[in-house]
Design a protein around this motif. Sequence first.
Motif, mmCIF file in Angstrom:
data_model
loop_
_atom_site.group_PDB
_atom_site.id
_atom_site.type_symbol
_atom_site.label_atom_id
_atom_site.label_comp_id
_atom_site.label_asym_id
_atom_site.label_seq_id
_atom_site.Cartn_x
_atom_site.Cartn_y
_atom_site.Cartn_z
ATOM 1 N N GLY A 56 0.834 -1.195 0.000
ATOM 2 C CA GLY A 56 0.000 0.000 0.000
ATOM 3 C C GLY A 56 0.869 1.245 0.000
ATOM 4 O O GLY A 56 1.907 1.306 0.674
ATOM 5 N N ARG A 57 0.469 2.249 -0.749
ATOM 6 C CA ARG A 57 1.337 3.418 -0.940
ATOM 7 C C ARG A 57 1.690 4.154 0.355
ATOM 8 O O ARG A 57 2.864 4.391 0.641
ATOM 9 C CB ARG A 57 0.687 4.376 -1.945
ATOM 10 N N GLN A 58 0.688 4.504 1.145
ATOM 11 C CA GLN A 58 1.004 5.281 2.337
ATOM 12 C C GLN A 58 1.751 4.464 3.387
ATOM 13 O O GLN A 58 2.744 4.950 3.947
ATOM 14 C CB GLN A 58 -0.270 5.879 2.940
ATOM 15 N N PRO A 59 1.340 3.221 3.699
ATOM 16 C CA PRO A 59 2.117 2.431 4.666
ATOM 17 C C PRO A 59 3.562 2.206 4.230
ATOM 18 O O PRO A 59 4.480 2.298 5.056
ATOM 19 C CB PRO A 59 1.342 1.108 4.744
ATOM 20 N N VAL A 60 3.778 1.927 2.941
ATOM 21 C CA VAL A 60 5.148 1.695 2.476
ATOM 22 C C VAL A 60 5.967 2.982 2.535
ATOM 23 O O VAL A 60 7.131 2.984 2.966
ATOM 24 C CB VAL A 60 5.144 1.113 1.046
ATOM 25 N N LEU A 61 5.372 4.086 2.134
ATOM 26 C CA LEU A 61 6.096 5.359 2.202
ATOM 27 C C LEU A 61 6.448 5.702 3.646
ATOM 28 O O LEU A 61 7.573 6.148 3.928
ATOM 29 C CB LEU A 61 5.248 6.461 1.571
ATOM 30 N N PRO A 82 4.906 9.293 -11.499
ATOM 31 C CA PRO A 82 5.061 10.472 -10.645
ATOM 32 C C PRO A 82 3.687 11.108 -10.414
ATOM 33 O O PRO A 82 2.765 10.905 -11.212
ATOM 34 C CB PRO A 82 5.982 11.388 -11.470
ATOM 35 N N PRO A 83 3.548 11.890 -9.331
ATOM 36 C CA PRO A 83 4.619 12.309 -8.419
ATOM 37 C C PRO A 83 4.931 11.288 -7.324
ATOM 38 O O PRO A 83 5.957 11.414 -6.657
ATOM 39 C CB PRO A 83 4.081 13.606 -7.817
ATOM 40 N N PHE A 84 4.027 10.302 -7.110
ATOM 41 C CA PHE A 84 4.291 9.361 -6.025
ATOM 42 C C PHE A 84 5.583 8.589 -6.259
ATOM 43 O O PHE A 84 6.347 8.348 -5.315
ATOM 44 C CB PHE A 84 3.127 8.385 -5.864
ATOM 45 N N LEU A 85 5.851 8.197 -7.492
ATOM 46 C CA LEU A 85 7.072 7.439 -7.790
ATOM 47 C C LEU A 85 8.309 8.227 -7.371
ATOM 48 O O LEU A 85 9.217 7.679 -6.725
ATOM 49 C CB LEU A 85 7.124 7.112 -9.275
ATOM 50 N N PRO A 104 3.856 -5.501 -12.705
ATOM 51 C CA PRO A 104 2.734 -5.530 -11.756
ATOM 52 C C PRO A 104 2.353 -6.939 -11.349
ATOM 53 O O PRO A 104 1.917 -7.161 -10.213
ATOM 54 C CB PRO A 104 1.607 -4.837 -12.529
ATOM 55 N N GLU A 105 2.525 -7.916 -12.260
ATOM 56 C CA GLU A 105 2.160 -9.302 -11.945
ATOM 57 C C GLU A 105 2.991 -9.865 -10.805
ATOM 58 O O GLU A 105 2.534 -10.724 -10.065
ATOM 59 C CB GLU A 105 2.312 -10.175 -13.201
ATOM 60 N N ALA A 106 4.219 -9.382 -10.651
ATOM 61 C CA ALA A 106 5.068 -9.859 -9.560
ATOM 62 C C ALA A 106 4.495 -9.441 -8.211
ATOM 63 O O ALA A 106 4.532 -10.199 -7.231
ATOM 64 C CB ALA A 106 6.487 -9.324 -9.720
ATOM 65 N N GLN A 117 -1.576 -1.376 -4.617
ATOM 66 C CA GLN A 117 -1.359 -0.055 -5.213
ATOM 67 C C GLN A 117 0.003 0.060 -5.903
ATOM 68 O O GLN A 117 0.549 1.146 -6.039
ATOM 69 C CB GLN A 117 -1.500 1.050 -4.152
ATOM 70 N N GLY A 118 0.572 -1.076 -6.297
ATOM 71 C CA GLY A 118 1.811 -1.034 -7.070
ATOM 72 C C GLY A 118 3.083 -0.964 -6.267
ATOM 73 O O GLY A 118 4.163 -0.784 -6.839
ATOM 74 N N VAL A 119 2.992 -1.077 -4.938
ATOM 75 C CA VAL A 119 4.213 -1.038 -4.116
ATOM 76 C C VAL A 119 4.125 -2.061 -2.988
ATOM 77 O O VAL A 119 3.048 -2.325 -2.440
ATOM 78 C CB VAL A 119 4.458 0.363 -3.512
ATOM 79 N N ALA A 120 5.255 -2.635 -2.652
ATOM 80 C CA ALA A 120 5.354 -3.551 -1.517
ATOM 81 C C ALA A 120 6.789 -3.539 -1.023
ATOM 82 O O ALA A 120 7.714 -3.194 -1.768
ATOM 83 C CB ALA A 120 4.928 -4.974 -1.907
#
Length: 296
Positions: A56-61, A82-85, A104-106, A117-120
């Motif tokens: 999740g974007r916010q927890p990972v950030l 971007p801008p999150f990236l 994304p499949e990974a 959300q594309g991040v882990a």
Amino acid sequence: MPGKFDGKTGGGRRRDFGGRGGAGAGMPRSARPAGTKPWRKEPAERPVPPDDVCWGRQPVLDLVRGNPSRCTRLLIANNVRPPFLDELVDAARAGRVVYQMVAPEALDKLCPDVRHQGVACRVTETAPVELVPFLKGLPKDSPGLIVVLDHVEDPHNLGAVVRSAEAAGAAAVVYARRRSALPGGTVVKTSAGAALRLPMIPVVNIARTLEQLQASDFWVVGLEGSARQTLWDDELPARMALVVGAEGEGLSRLVAEKCDQLLRIPIQGGVGSLNASVAAALGMFEWCRKRRSPSR
């Protein structure tokens, strides 16, 4: 702490025990429950992400910014833009966190059936917080709130409790090492990252833990659906340990007996009981309200 907090009960610690809260193939035909079909497969359990993964974007950030030493590898889907990236990569570089762009499949495979959300991020275990040293480090004469969970097994409930605990200014959340949800990725996500910031203390025996809290001048209040007094009627102490029971079961008998006071949340209609995390939040913020009342 005899006589330390009496509320409306007179001297000494009062204990108000108002009651407790809230097959198939291979079996002999006579032993099978009526209506079962031995040839019908049970539904497979849904896959879940490993406990050492935060997503999740916010927890990972928050993790990369606040606890970069816990990050072993950051995975970013190559469709994140971007801008999150830029924000995430800058934080990873600042914290010297190894990151990798992946398909994304990974991430779908690593984090099945969740919205990643594309991040882990793979994370290391934190050093466990020990109860006794933690209590010794608290100011002795200052107000304080500690939340104790009596075998709450749903990680979503645990995460929701931790999120409310941080918002209410609690000092820590205490949970059992066994028969309880553990603070993995689901808890981190549900708590909006609070599980990475608030001390979470695993203990072996909840009843024994309540005795240790009492020895450190905490008044132990258990939320119990059959208690005589309500959370709104009674005084709440400045130093309080709030005990919340398991979903559908309430407090165990021994834990209820160890509480200084049992209080209930008055509810109407046919609901019967509240979700554990909702009950905990009501108890925590009622404590906050009474601490911040102009009359105090």
